[in-house]
Design a protein around this motif. Sequence first.
Motif, PDB file in Angstrom:
ATOM      1  N   ARG A 119     -50.732 -29.108   5.874  1.00 10.99           N
ATOM      2  CA  ARG A 119     -50.026 -27.909   5.448  1.00 10.99           C
ATOM      3  C   ARG A 119     -49.545 -27.077   6.628  1.00 10.99           C
ATOM      4  NH1 ARG A 119     -54.523 -25.984   1.256  1.00 10.99           N
ATOM      5  NH2 ARG A 119     -55.797 -27.090   2.777  1.00 10.99           N
ATOM      6  N   GLN A 120     -49.340 -27.717   7.762  1.00 14.73           N
ATOM      7  CA  GLN A 120     -48.890 -27.029   8.956  1.00 14.73           C
ATOM      8  C   GLN A 120     -47.654 -27.730   9.510  1.00 14.73           C
ATOM      9  OE1 GLN A 120     -51.488 -27.332  12.360  1.00 14.73           O
ATOM     10  NE2 GLN A 120     -50.871 -25.322  13.147  1.00 14.73           N
ATOM     11  N   PHE A 121     -46.641 -26.930   9.799  1.00 19.19           N
ATOM     12  CA  PHE A 121     -45.394 -27.490  10.299  1.00 19.19           C
ATOM     13  C   PHE A 121     -44.956 -26.626  11.471  1.00 19.19           C
ATOM     14  CE2 PHE A 121     -42.469 -30.659  10.116  1.00 19.19           C
ATOM     15  CZ  PHE A 121     -41.273 -30.466   9.469  1.00 19.19           C
ATOM     16  N   ILE A 122     -44.650 -27.258  12.593  1.00 19.81           N
ATOM     17  CA  ILE A 122     -44.338 -26.529  13.818  1.00 19.81           C
ATOM     18  C   ILE A 122     -42.955 -26.927  14.322  1.00 19.81           C
ATOM     19  CG2 ILE A 122     -45.025 -26.122  16.209  1.00 19.81           C
ATOM     20  CD1 ILE A 122     -47.912 -26.724  15.316  1.00 19.81           C
ATOM     21  N   LEU A 123     -42.188 -25.936  14.697  1.00 19.99           N
ATOM     22  CA  LEU A 123     -40.866 -26.155  15.300  1.00 19.99           C
ATOM     23  C   LEU A 123     -40.957 -25.786  16.770  1.00 19.99           C
ATOM     24  CD1 LEU A 123     -37.842 -26.832  14.685  1.00 19.99           C
ATOM     25  CD2 LEU A 123     -37.488 -24.369  14.473  1.00 19.99           C
ATOM     26  N   SER A 124     -40.505 -26.681  17.622  1.00 14.68           N
ATOM     27  CA  SER A 124     -40.681 -26.475  19.060  1.00 14.68           C
ATOM     28  C   SER A 124     -39.416 -26.771  19.832  1.00 14.68           C
ATOM     29  CB  SER A 124     -41.795 -27.393  19.595  1.00 14.68           C
ATOM     30  OG  SER A 124     -42.994 -27.206  18.909  1.00 14.68           O
ATOM     31  N   SER A 125     -39.421 -26.247  21.047  1.00 17.09           N
ATOM     32  CA  SER A 125     -38.402 -26.605  22.017  1.00 17.09           C
ATOM     33  C   SER A 125     -39.025 -26.511  23.406  1.00 17.09           C
ATOM     34  CB  SER A 125     -37.194 -25.683  21.932  1.00 17.09           C
ATOM     35  OG  SER A 125     -36.276 -25.961  22.972  1.00 17.09           O
ATOM     36  N   LYS A 126     -38.635 -27.398  24.293  1.00 22.13           N
ATOM     37  CA  LYS A 126     -39.147 -27.331  25.657  1.00 22.13           C
ATOM     38  C   LYS A 126     -38.350 -26.328  26.476  1.00 22.13           C
ATOM     39  CE  LYS A 126     -40.944 -32.033  25.773  1.00 22.13           C
ATOM     40  NZ  LYS A 126     -40.873 -33.367  26.425  1.00 22.13           N
ATOM     41  N   LYS A 127     -37.036 -26.266  26.200  1.00 20.23           N
ATOM     42  CA  LYS A 127     -36.171 -25.346  26.944  1.00 20.23           C
ATOM     43  C   LYS A 127     -35.108 -24.806  25.993  1.00 20.23           C
ATOM     44  CE  LYS A 127     -36.525 -27.249  31.632  1.00 20.23           C
ATOM     45  NZ  LYS A 127     -35.750 -27.793  32.788  1.00 20.23           N
ATOM     46  N   LEU A 128     -35.201 -23.536  25.686  1.00 18.15           N
ATOM     47  CA  LEU A 128     -34.259 -22.945  24.749  1.00 18.15           C
ATOM     48  C   LEU A 128     -32.869 -22.781  25.355  1.00 18.15           C
ATOM     49  CD1 LEU A 128     -36.493 -20.207  23.117  1.00 18.15           C
ATOM     50  CD2 LEU A 128     -35.395 -22.120  21.925  1.00 18.15           C
ATOM     51  N   LEU A 129     -31.874 -22.945  24.491  1.00 18.24           N
ATOM     52  CA  LEU A 129     -30.485 -22.690  24.838  1.00 18.24           C
ATOM     53  C   LEU A 129     -30.011 -21.440  24.097  1.00 18.24           C
ATOM     54  CD1 LEU A 129     -29.161 -26.329  24.290  1.00 18.24           C
ATOM     55  CD2 LEU A 129     -29.898 -25.306  26.461  1.00 18.24           C
ATOM     56  N   LEU A 130     -28.955 -20.835  24.598  1.00 16.10           N
ATOM     57  CA  LEU A 130     -28.387 -19.679  23.904  1.00 16.10           C
ATOM     58  C   LEU A 130     -28.030 -20.030  22.457  1.00 16.10           C
ATOM     59  CD1 LEU A 130     -26.040 -18.090  26.602  1.00 16.10           C
ATOM     60  CD2 LEU A 130     -28.163 -17.114  25.704  1.00 16.10           C
ATOM     61  N   SER A 131     -27.540 -21.232  22.271  1.00 18.13           N
ATOM     62  CA  SER A 131     -27.102 -21.658  20.945  1.00 18.13           C
ATOM     63  C   SER A 131     -28.258 -21.865  19.960  1.00 18.13           C
ATOM     64  CB  SER A 131     -26.294 -22.955  21.057  1.00 18.13           C
ATOM     65  OG  SER A 131     -27.071 -23.972  21.670  1.00 18.13           O
ATOM     66  N   ASP A 132     -29.476 -21.770  20.454  1.00 18.38           N
ATOM     67  CA  ASP A 132     -30.627 -21.903  19.551  1.00 18.38           C
ATOM     68  C   ASP A 132     -30.925 -20.615  18.802  1.00 18.38           C
ATOM     69  OD1 ASP A 132     -32.262 -24.021  21.976  1.00 18.38           O
ATOM     70  OD2 ASP A 132     -31.181 -24.606  20.145  1.00 18.38           O
ATOM     71  N   SER A 133     -30.258 -19.543  19.176  1.00 18.29           N
ATOM     72  CA  SER A 133     -30.466 -18.285  18.461  1.00 18.29           C
ATOM     73  C   SER A 133     -30.107 -18.452  16.982  1.00 18.29           C
ATOM     74  CB  SER A 133     -29.587 -17.185  19.068  1.00 18.29           C
ATOM     75  OG  SER A 133     -29.987 -16.872  20.382  1.00 18.29           O
ATOM     76  N   GLY A 134     -30.904 -17.837  16.132  1.00 18.31           N
ATOM     77  CA  GLY A 134     -30.623 -17.934  14.706  1.00 18.31           C
ATOM     78  C   GLY A 134     -31.828 -17.526  13.894  1.00 18.31           C
ATOM     79  N   GLN A 143     -30.460 -32.285  18.342  1.00 22.23           N
ATOM     80  CA  GLN A 143     -30.497 -30.927  18.855  1.00 22.23           C
ATOM     81  C   GLN A 143     -31.571 -30.799  19.911  1.00 22.23           C
ATOM     82  OE1 GLN A 143     -31.453 -28.893  15.178  1.00 22.23           O
ATOM     83  NE2 GLN A 143     -32.512 -30.773  14.684  1.00 22.23           N
ATOM     84  N   ASN A 144     -31.711 -29.592  20.340  1.00 24.40           N
ATOM     85  CA  ASN A 144     -32.662 -29.252  21.391  1.00 24.40           C
ATOM     86  C   ASN A 144     -34.048 -28.952  20.828  1.00 24.40           C
ATOM     87  OD1 ASN A 144     -33.378 -28.501  24.066  1.00 24.40           O
ATOM     88  ND2 ASN A 144     -33.189 -26.349  23.464  1.00 24.40           N
ATOM     89  N   LEU A 145     -34.261 -29.204  19.567  1.00 21.33           N
ATOM     90  CA  LEU A 145     -35.500 -28.829  18.917  1.00 21.33           C
ATOM     91  C   LEU A 145     -36.264 -30.057  18.462  1.00 21.33           C
ATOM     92  CD1 LEU A 145     -33.933 -26.044  16.670  1.00 21.33           C
ATOM     93  CD2 LEU A 145     -35.222 -25.683  18.778  1.00 21.33           C
ATOM     94  N   SER A 146     -37.561 -29.868  18.247  1.00 23.01           N
ATOM     95  CA  SER A 146     -38.387 -30.931  17.686  1.00 23.01           C
ATOM     96  C   SER A 146     -39.351 -30.307  16.697  1.00 23.01           C
ATOM     97  CB  SER A 146     -39.153 -31.665  18.789  1.00 23.01           C
ATOM     98  OG  SER A 146     -40.023 -30.778  19.463  1.00 23.01           O
ATOM     99  N   ALA A 147     -39.950 -31.134  15.862  1.00 24.01           N
ATOM    100  CA  ALA A 147     -40.902 -30.647  14.870  1.00 24.01           C
ATOM    101  C   ALA A 147     -42.122 -31.546  14.870  1.00 24.01           C
ATOM    102  CB  ALA A 147     -40.267 -30.609  13.483  1.00 24.01           C
ATOM    103  N   SER A 148     -43.242 -30.952  14.478  1.00 23.99           N
ATOM    104  CA  SER A 148     -44.467 -31.729  14.365  1.00 23.99           C
ATOM    105  C   SER A 148     -45.250 -31.251  13.157  1.00 23.99           C
ATOM    106  CB  SER A 148     -45.310 -31.600  15.640  1.00 23.99           C
ATOM    107  OG  SER A 148     -45.688 -30.256  15.857  1.00 23.99           O
ATOM    108  N   ARG A 149     -46.052 -32.139  12.629  1.00 23.17           N
ATOM    109  CA  ARG A 149     -46.895 -31.807  11.470  1.00 23.17           C
ATOM    110  C   ARG A 149     -48.300 -32.320  11.776  1.00 23.17           C
ATOM    111  NH1 ARG A 149     -45.422 -32.848   5.086  1.00 23.17           N
ATOM    112  NH2 ARG A 149     -47.375 -32.040   4.210  1.00 23.17           N
ATOM    113  N   PRO A 150     -49.070 -31.510  12.482  1.00 22.84           N
ATOM    114  CA  PRO A 150     -50.403 -31.941  12.878  1.00 22.84           C
ATOM    115  C   PRO A 150     -51.418 -31.944  11.735  1.00 22.84           C
ATOM    116  CG  PRO A 150     -49.996 -29.715  13.618  1.00 22.84           C
ATOM    117  CD  PRO A 150     -48.715 -30.211  13.037  1.00 22.84           C
ATOM    118  N   GLN A 151     -51.174 -31.138  10.737  1.00 21.46           N
ATOM    119  CA  GLN A 151     -52.053 -31.079   9.563  1.00 21.46           C
ATOM    120  C   GLN A 151     -51.200 -31.085   8.305  1.00 21.46           C
ATOM    121  OE1 GLN A 151     -55.219 -28.092   9.762  1.00 21.46           O
ATOM    122  NE2 GLN A 151     -54.743 -27.775  11.929  1.00 21.46           N
TER     123      GLN A 151
END
Lengths: 113, 116
Positions: free
Chosen positions: B72-87, B62-70
């Motif tokens: 108890r921390q979880f981040i969901l990211s995207s560089k360029k959102l698409l319409l289909s990312d709505s949700g 998909q167009n998304l990525s995730a990272s866990r820098p710590q």
Amino acid sequence: GESVGLHLPTLSVQEGDNSIINCAYSNSASDYFIWYKQESGKGPQFIIDIRSNMDKRQGQRVTVLLNKTVKHLSLQIAATQPGDSAVYFCAVSDGGSQGNLIFGKGTKLSVKP
Amino acid sequence: SQTIHQWPATLVQPVGSPLSLECTVEGTSNPNLYWYRQAAGRGLQLLFYSVGIGQISSEVPQNLSASRPQDRQFILSSKKLLLSDSGFYLCAWSVRGASSYNSPLHFGNGTRLTVT
């Protein structure tokens, strides 16, 4: 592959009556089952779980029944209250080593006062 | 007791803009962390899960990525959102590993993302 389904998309009950919500699964290796309640605009809330070495488990006003023979799971809510109105869905383990869950689409429970 | 925080609760972003959704868990150590997406009338779709810092597994391309820098921390990211990312995006945690029995997922209250 697995599938998790619910027999009824909507269920309407009278306040005070008992509610029964059903779930079917297809993977005989599934060994862990959970029921969640989701109110509008909120995240799913854990209600009760059951493992495959049991066929019944009771909580406060809720009972989960597991029939592994026919791969069927049900949630019974006693004396349903208006606050029970929500979407309920089951989650079933995929039987893999990661213990990932497969979620049903949900049944919307409406309680009539 | 354990708590999970997700923010923001709602977000409206234009197509092509970046995304960063954050999730933190309190009251537990070394949790498994998850990102799910929930579409109307459909079951929860697992996007990413993590069993430790820097360890991310992706379930669907998909167009998304995730990272866990710590832990108890979880981040969901995207560089360029698409319409289909709505949700509706949900973060969840569970007790990590051990035992032959699984443990339930505990969810945050989600982020409603609308891409315009």
